[in-house]
Enzyme design. Structure first.
Site, short mmCIF file in Angstrom:
data_model
loop_
_atom_site.label_atom_id
_atom_site.label_comp_id
_atom_site.label_asym_id
_atom_site.label_seq_id
_atom_site.Cartn_x
_atom_site.Cartn_y
_atom_site.Cartn_z
N ASP A 152 38.54 2.42 39.64
CA ASP A 152 37.69 2.20 40.82
C ASP A 152 38.36 1.31 41.86
O ASP A 152 38.83 0.22 41.54
CB ASP A 152 36.37 1.55 40.40
CG ASP A 152 35.45 2.51 39.66
OD1 ASP A 152 35.45 3.70 39.98
OD2 ASP A 152 34.72 2.05 38.74
N ASP A 171 44.18 0.48 37.11
CA ASP A 171 42.72 0.45 37.16
C ASP A 171 42.29 1.75 37.85
O ASP A 171 43.13 2.47 38.40
CB ASP A 171 42.28 -0.78 37.96
CG ASP A 171 40.81 -0.77 38.30
OD1 ASP A 171 39.99 -0.55 37.40
OD2 ASP A 171 40.46 -0.93 39.49
N ASP A 184 30.75 4.21 40.32
CA ASP A 184 29.35 3.98 39.94
C ASP A 184 28.44 4.04 41.16
O ASP A 184 27.31 4.51 41.09
CB ASP A 184 29.19 2.63 39.24
CG ASP A 184 29.78 2.64 37.83
OD1 ASP A 184 29.91 3.73 37.25
OD2 ASP A 184 30.11 1.56 37.32
N ASP A 214 42.61 -4.07 41.36
CA ASP A 214 41.95 -4.66 42.52
C ASP A 214 40.93 -5.73 42.16
O ASP A 214 40.67 -6.64 42.93
CB ASP A 214 41.23 -3.57 43.34
CG ASP A 214 39.94 -3.12 42.68
OD1 ASP A 214 38.86 -3.51 43.14
OD2 ASP A 214 40.00 -2.41 41.66
N ASP A 255 36.61 0.08 33.80
CA ASP A 255 35.23 -0.18 33.42
C ASP A 255 34.30 0.89 33.99
O ASP A 255 33.09 0.66 34.11
CB ASP A 255 34.81 -1.58 33.90
CG ASP A 255 33.57 -2.10 33.17
OD1 ASP A 255 33.11 -1.42 32.23
OD2 ASP A 255 33.06 -3.17 33.55
#
Length: 268
Positions: A34, A32, A43, A203, A123
């Site tokens: 972030d 992943d 973001d 996470d 994402d």
């Protein structure tokens, strides 16, 4: 899915001088981005490029659970209206710090790159991920990056789109990481690349969804105290044995590197 061992670990390759080296095993390592590779939510980080480093209340109130991608589209449109340009976003992304121990883990993977196929499922967005990884010097480690498409339009506005559509009820509308991982494994199997083991480092709740599909041969590395870790613990309490993968929580990515190092040692 069948995963076959095709050889032995790196230290074994040099035992027989003049002999044909067997192919090393292929491990798939999934990251992943972030709050996993980087120590922030990117973001949130880009708001530092906004006037006053904050968003107006009328923008923040438009957030709806499960539709974060749409919310970020509105955030980026507002920032474009305020004159925030590509260079401003690039500077923010390039300066987001990596998570504790992540440089050490990446150095380890660089030294053992022939043993691991590495992909990233996030994402966040393609532009931000690429900026950060290039600045950190680790972009070339990744065979493929799956993230929301992003770029800059004729006005110079930063634009963002959804990755795909799906039918998973547990994931945000724009991305199901389980669908991405499952399709990737199927695609690689068609190309006659089958992995002995899959390692997943994440996470969030959207990392829990794909980790549920891992087998007993695989390892999930949830960041300690974050949603993915809590969800694996809750599943184990409610349905003992339902979560098949070995769970190795981490606070520093050095712990992930150590675990992988032990895996390679055991191959010999």
């Amino acid at each position: 899915m069948k995963r076959c061992c095709e050889g032995v670990g790196l230290p074994c390759l040099f035992k027989g001088v003049g002999m044909a080296s067997p192919r090393p095993p292929k491990y798939l390592l999934v990251f992943d981005f972030d709050e996993t590779i980087i120590n922030e939510n990117s973001d949130d980080s880009i708001v530092r490029a906004a006037p006053g480093q904050a968003l107006p209340e009328h923008i923040r109130q438009t957030f709806r659970e499960g539709f974060y991608n749409e919310y970020m589209q509105r955030v980026l449109a507002y920032m474009g209206d305020q004159g925030v340009k590509m260079g401003d976003f690039k500077t923010v992304y390039e300066n987001i710090p990596l998570s504790p121990g992540m440089p050490d883990l990446f150095q380890f993977l660089s030294k053992n790159h022939e043993l691991f196929e590495i992909i990233l499922i996030s994402d966040a967005n393609t532009f931000g991920i690429e900026c950060n990884l290039r600045a950190a010097g680790f972009y070339s480690l990744f065979r493929k990056i799956f993230s929301n498409p992003s770029g800059f339009d004729k006005r110079g506005y930063f634009t963002l789109g959804p990755y795909h559509s799906h039918k998973c009820l547990d994931c945000p509308a724009n991305m199901c990481k389980r669908k991405i991982l499952t399709e990737y494994l199927a695609e690689r199997a068609q190309e006659e690349v089958e992995f002995e083991r899959v390692f997943y480092v994440g996470d969030g709740a959207n990392d829990f969804c794909p980790s549920v599909t891992l087998t007993s041969a695989d390892v999930a590395f949830p960041r300690k105290g974050y949603p993915m870790h809590r969800m694996t613990q809750e599943m184990e309490k409610k349905q003992p044995g339902a979560f098949q993968a070995t769970v190795v929580p981490w606070e520093s990515a050095v712990e992930v590197a150590r675990y992988l190092q032990e895996v390679l040692k055991k191959k010999c």
